[in-house]
Design an enzyme around this catalytic site. Structure first.
Site, PDB file in Angstrom:
ATOM      1  N   ASN A   9       0.859  -1.184   0.000  1.00  0.00           N
ATOM      2  CA  ASN A   9       0.000   0.000   0.000  1.00  0.00           C
ATOM      3  C   ASN A   9       0.896   1.236   0.000  1.00  0.00           C
ATOM      4  OD1 ASN A   9      -1.897   1.969   0.417  1.00  0.00           O
ATOM      5  ND2 ASN A   9      -2.440   1.343   2.497  1.00  0.00           N
ATOM      6  N   TRP A  10       1.036   1.825  -1.184  1.00  0.00           N
ATOM      7  CA  TRP A  10       1.946   2.978  -1.310  1.00  0.00           C
ATOM      8  C   TRP A  10       1.322   4.273  -0.801  1.00  0.00           C
ATOM      9  CZ3 TRP A  10       4.140   2.014  -6.971  1.00  0.00           C
ATOM     10  CH2 TRP A  10       4.973   0.890  -6.926  1.00  0.00           C
ATOM     11  N   LYS A  11       0.042   4.230  -0.498  1.00  0.00           N
ATOM     12  CA  LYS A  11      -0.679   5.397   0.035  1.00  0.00           C
ATOM     13  C   LYS A  11      -0.453   6.634  -0.858  1.00  0.00           C
ATOM     14  CE  LYS A  11      -0.290   3.270   4.531  1.00  0.00           C
ATOM     15  NZ  LYS A  11      -0.167   3.372   5.958  1.00  0.00           N
ATOM     16  N   HIS A  95      -9.712   1.651   4.655  1.00  0.00           N
ATOM     17  CA  HIS A  95      -8.423   1.738   5.348  1.00  0.00           C
ATOM     18  C   HIS A  95      -8.557   2.678   6.553  1.00  0.00           C
ATOM     19  CE1 HIS A  95      -4.278   2.738   6.263  1.00  0.00           C
ATOM     20  NE2 HIS A  95      -3.991   1.561   5.736  1.00  0.00           N
ATOM     21  N   GLU A 168      -6.173  -4.724  10.549  1.00  0.00           N
ATOM     22  CA  GLU A 168      -5.165  -3.708  10.811  1.00  0.00           C
ATOM     23  C   GLU A 168      -5.501  -2.989  12.113  1.00  0.00           C
ATOM     24  OE1 GLU A 168      -2.938  -2.651   6.998  1.00  0.00           O
ATOM     25  OE2 GLU A 168      -4.575  -1.244   7.187  1.00  0.00           O
ATOM     26  N   SER A 218       2.861  -2.172  10.460  1.00  0.00           N
ATOM     27  CA  SER A 218       4.304  -2.188  10.738  1.00  0.00           C
ATOM     28  C   SER A 218       4.991  -3.521  10.417  1.00  0.00           C
ATOM     29  CB  SER A 218       4.569  -1.801  12.200  1.00  0.00           C
ATOM     30  OG  SER A 218       4.038  -0.528  12.476  1.00  0.00           O
ATOM     31  N   GLY A 239       2.597  -0.986   4.490  1.00  0.00           N
ATOM     32  CA  GLY A 239       2.698   0.424   4.123  1.00  0.00           C
ATOM     33  C   GLY A 239       4.154   0.826   3.980  1.00  0.00           C
ATOM     34  N   GLY A 240       4.717   1.353   5.050  1.00  0.00           N
ATOM     35  CA  GLY A 240       6.073   1.918   5.033  1.00  0.00           C
ATOM     36  C   GLY A 240       7.113   1.023   4.372  1.00  0.00           C
TER      37      GLY A 240
END
Ligand code: PGA
Length: 258
Positions: A9-11, A95, A168, A218, A239-240
């Site tokens: 998920n590059w957001k 999300h 999540e 995370s 994500g990150g």
């Protein structure tokens, strides 16, 4: 349906050129993967270009959100029909960043899900998860079950329809906390609760064949191992750690057991 998924998920983290560069790096890294269990979710503006890049590759592309209605006068929104037309295979909905920043409700997620399933050919990824206060108050289980009931109210899956649920816990997502993932035992418990809840709604056969439950919050290449073999944890929404091709490749190999 694949047993495990690794979803990036590059957001809204990167510019268009950076998205393109990262997609090309992903393509090079993942070229020996055999099935489309790796999914990239870029922002809307880069979707068509990224779909072109991953054409004939082993990486599928999805959108980060969708509207609950079809074509019409809904300024700023994108409908499932359009996502399907341009070649999206997956679509994320609900999300926690949207729930927290935009007050998106579980009723809205339910409407999005209904629409996406009726349009077909898109695999929905529906997010649930409790916040920090709810967890601290010992309410996680009740909250998760209540969210699941709202999200899947009145939903039926067609024979070949697949569904991903992303658990999540909001406090474990790097956006809202210190970047510490849930403990594996707690993940196991939460995923079991979700599996039992969806078994009740869809029946065990459908649940086993057509529904996967992935964990998000995370996940990185250092902790991926602790989630890789937990029952009912069918992959990760990242994500990150998905913003660096090598890091995401490393953790995907662990999660997907490649
Ligand atoms: P994170 O994000 O991996 O940076 O915690 C996960 C998500 O928000 O989907």
């Amino acid at each position: 349906m694949a047993n495990k998924y690794a979803i990036a998920n590059w957001k809204m983290n990167l510019g268009h050129k950076e998205n393109i560069k990262l997609a090309k790096e992903f393509k090079n890294n993942f070229n020996r993967f055999s099935t489309k269990e790796v999914v990239v979710l870029p922002d809307f503006a880069s979707l068509t270009e990224i779909i072109k890049i991953f054409k004939n590759s082993k990486i599928a592309v999805g959108a980060q959100d969708v509207y609950w209605s079809g074509y019409g006068a809904y300024t700023g929104e994108i409908c499932a029909e359009k996502l399907r037309e341009i070649g999206c295979k997956y679509v994320l909905m609900g999300h926690s960043e949207r729930r927290v920043y935009l007050n998106e409700s579980f009723e809205q997620i339910n409407s999005k899900l209904k629409k996406v399933l009726s349009v077909g050919k898109l695999v929905p990824i529906a997010c649930v998860g409790e916040n920090h206060q709810e967890r601290k108050a010992g309410k996680s289980k009740n909250i998760i079950v209540a969210q699941i009931k709202k999200v899947f109210k009145g939903i039926k899956l067609g024979v070949n329809q697949k569904l991903l649920i992303a658990y999540e816990p909001i406090w474990a997502i790097s956006t809202f906390g210190p970047g510490l993932a849930i403990k594996p035992d707690d993940a196991e418990e939460a995923h079991k609760i979700i599996r039992e809840a969806v078994n009740k709604i869809f029946g065990e056969k459908v649940s086993e064949k057509q529904i996967r439950i992935i964990y998000g919050g995370s996940v990185n290449s250092k902790n991926a191992n602790s989630f890789a073999n937990i029952e009912n944890v069918d992959g990760a929404l990242v994500g990150g750690a998905s913003l660096k091709a090598k890091e995401f490749y490393k953790l995907s190999k662990i999660i997907l057991d490649k």
